[in-house]
Design an enzyme around this catalytic site. Sequence first.
Site, PDB file in Angstrom:
ATOM      1  N   LYS A   1       0.833  -1.204   0.000  1.00  0.00           N
ATOM      2  CA  LYS A   1       0.000   0.000   0.000  1.00  0.00           C
ATOM      3  C   LYS A   1       0.877   1.267   0.000  1.00  0.00           C
ATOM      4  O   LYS A   1       2.092   1.196   0.231  1.00  0.00           O
ATOM      5  CB  LYS A   1      -0.924  -0.039   1.224  1.00  0.00           C
TER       6      LYS A   1
ATOM      7  N   TYR B   1     -11.976  -3.058  -3.235  1.00  0.00           N
ATOM      8  CA  TYR B   1     -12.592  -3.125  -1.907  1.00  0.00           C
ATOM      9  C   TYR B   1     -14.118  -3.144  -1.989  1.00  0.00           C
ATOM     10  O   TYR B   1     -14.792  -2.553  -1.153  1.00  0.00           O
ATOM     11  CB  TYR B   1     -12.100  -1.953  -1.059  1.00  0.00           C
TER      12      TYR B   1
ATOM     13  N   ASN C   1      -1.730  -0.202   7.261  1.00  0.00           N
ATOM     14  CA  ASN C   1      -1.161  -1.479   7.705  1.00  0.00           C
ATOM     15  C   ASN C   1      -0.305  -2.128   6.614  1.00  0.00           C
ATOM     16  O   ASN C   1      -0.119  -3.338   6.590  1.00  0.00           O
ATOM     17  CB  ASN C   1      -2.278  -2.402   8.186  1.00  0.00           C
TER      18      ASN C   1
ATOM     19  N   HIS D   1      -1.763  -5.487   1.688  1.00  0.00           N
ATOM     20  CA  HIS D   1      -3.008  -6.243   1.514  1.00  0.00           C
ATOM     21  C   HIS D   1      -2.658  -7.644   1.062  1.00  0.00           C
ATOM     22  O   HIS D   1      -1.721  -7.844   0.281  1.00  0.00           O
ATOM     23  CB  HIS D   1      -3.885  -5.575   0.444  1.00  0.00           C
TER      24      HIS D   1
ATOM     25  N   GLU E   1      -8.920 -10.828  -7.369  1.00  0.00           N
ATOM     26  CA  GLU E   1      -7.955  -9.730  -7.261  1.00  0.00           C
ATOM     27  C   GLU E   1      -6.815  -9.877  -8.273  1.00  0.00           C
ATOM     28  O   GLU E   1      -6.364  -8.891  -8.859  1.00  0.00           O
ATOM     29  CB  GLU E   1      -7.426  -9.659  -5.827  1.00  0.00           C
TER      30      GLU E   1
HETATM   31  O1  CDP Z   1      -6.833  -6.042   5.107  1.00  0.00           O
HETATM   32  P1  CDP Z   1      -7.697  -6.903   5.996  1.00  0.00           P
HETATM   33  O2  CDP Z   1      -8.391  -8.019   5.241  1.00  0.00           O
HETATM   34  O3  CDP Z   1      -6.936  -7.394   7.203  1.00  0.00           O
HETATM   35  O4  CDP Z   1      -8.820  -5.925   6.602  1.00  0.00           O
HETATM   36  P2  CDP Z   1     -10.303  -5.577   6.138  1.00  0.00           P
HETATM   37  O5  CDP Z   1     -11.178  -5.596   7.348  1.00  0.00           O
HETATM   38  O6  CDP Z   1     -10.728  -6.406   4.967  1.00  0.00           O
HETATM   39  O7  CDP Z   1     -10.180  -4.040   5.675  1.00  0.00           O
HETATM   40  C1  CDP Z   1      -9.547  -3.711   4.467  1.00  0.00           C
HETATM   41  C2  CDP Z   1      -8.623  -2.535   4.711  1.00  0.00           C
HETATM   42  O8  CDP Z   1      -9.384  -1.386   5.028  1.00  0.00           O
HETATM   43  C3  CDP Z   1      -7.670  -2.699   5.910  1.00  0.00           C
HETATM   44  O9  CDP Z   1      -6.516  -3.438   5.581  1.00  0.00           O
HETATM   45  C4  CDP Z   1      -7.369  -1.260   6.281  1.00  0.00           C
HETATM   46  O10 CDP Z   1      -6.331  -0.697   5.468  1.00  0.00           O
HETATM   47  C5  CDP Z   1      -8.688  -0.547   5.931  1.00  0.00           C
HETATM   48  N1  CDP Z   1      -9.564  -0.307   7.106  1.00  0.00           N
HETATM   49  C6  CDP Z   1      -9.812   1.012   7.479  1.00  0.00           C
HETATM   50  O11 CDP Z   1      -9.313   1.932   6.863  1.00  0.00           O
HETATM   51  N2  CDP Z   1     -10.634   1.260   8.567  1.00  0.00           N
HETATM   52  C7  CDP Z   1     -11.224   0.254   9.232  1.00  0.00           C
HETATM   53  N3  CDP Z   1     -12.020   0.528  10.279  1.00  0.00           N
HETATM   54  C8  CDP Z   1     -10.968  -1.069   8.855  1.00  0.00           C
HETATM   55  C9  CDP Z   1     -10.133  -1.329   7.781  1.00  0.00           C
END
Ligand code: CDP
Length: 153
Positions: A9, A49, A112, A115, A126
Site C-alpha cells: 500500500k 474493496y 497497515n 493487503h 484480485e
Molecule cells: O486487510 P484486511 O483483510 O486485514 O482488513 P479488512 O477488514 O478487509 O479491511 C480492508 C482494509 O481497510 C484494511 O486493511 C485497512 O487498510 C482498511 N480499514 C480502514 O481503513 N478502517 C477500518 N475501520 C478497517 C479497515
Amino acid sequence: MERTFILLKPDCVQRRLMGRILARFEDKGLNVVAMKMLQITPELAKQHYAEHVQKGWYPTLEEFVTGGPVVAAVLEGLEAIRVVREMLGATNGLQAAPGTIRGDFSSSRQMNLVHGSDGAESAAREIALYFKPSDFCDDTPTISKWMRAADEA
Ligand code: CDP
Ligand code: MG
C-alpha cells in the site's frame, strides 16, 4: 501450488519498506510470479474493496489507497493464501502479533502496509483485477529442490 495477490500500500512505498517486506516473502520461499507499480484510481479502489464500499470508513480508505503509488504482485507457493495472511497479521497494526509484518511495522488500523487475499475466490478475483495472463513470468527457481522435499509439492 497456490497463488495469492498482495498489494504494497502507499504507506509501504512512502516509508521505503518495499524491499524489506518483499524480502520477507522471498525469505519464506514464496515466488514472485508477477509484479508492477501503479497508482490506484478511485474506480479500481471501489472494485478492489467492493465488500467495504458501503462502510462508513470506506471514503478514508479510498483516499489512502489512491494517495500514492502502490506495488501489486502475485506470490506463488504451497498454501500461499493462508501463509501470506498469517505473515501479515491482524488488520490493526496495534493488535497484530509481533513477528508479523503489521505487528512489526504498523501502529495503524488503516495504514497497515500490505493487503493479502483472504481466500481462493478473492485471490482469483484480485489477480484478474490487476494482471492479465501475459503479465506472468512462470519460472521454477533452481533453488526449489532445497526449499521442500519432492513429495511435499
Ligand atoms: O486487510 P484486511 O483483510 O486485514 O482488513 P479488512 O477488514 O478487509 O479491511 C480492508 C482494509 O481497510 C484494511 O486493511 C485497512 O487498510 C482498511 N480499514 C480502514 O481503513 N478502517 C477500518 N475501520 C478497517 C479497515
Ligand atoms: Mg479483508
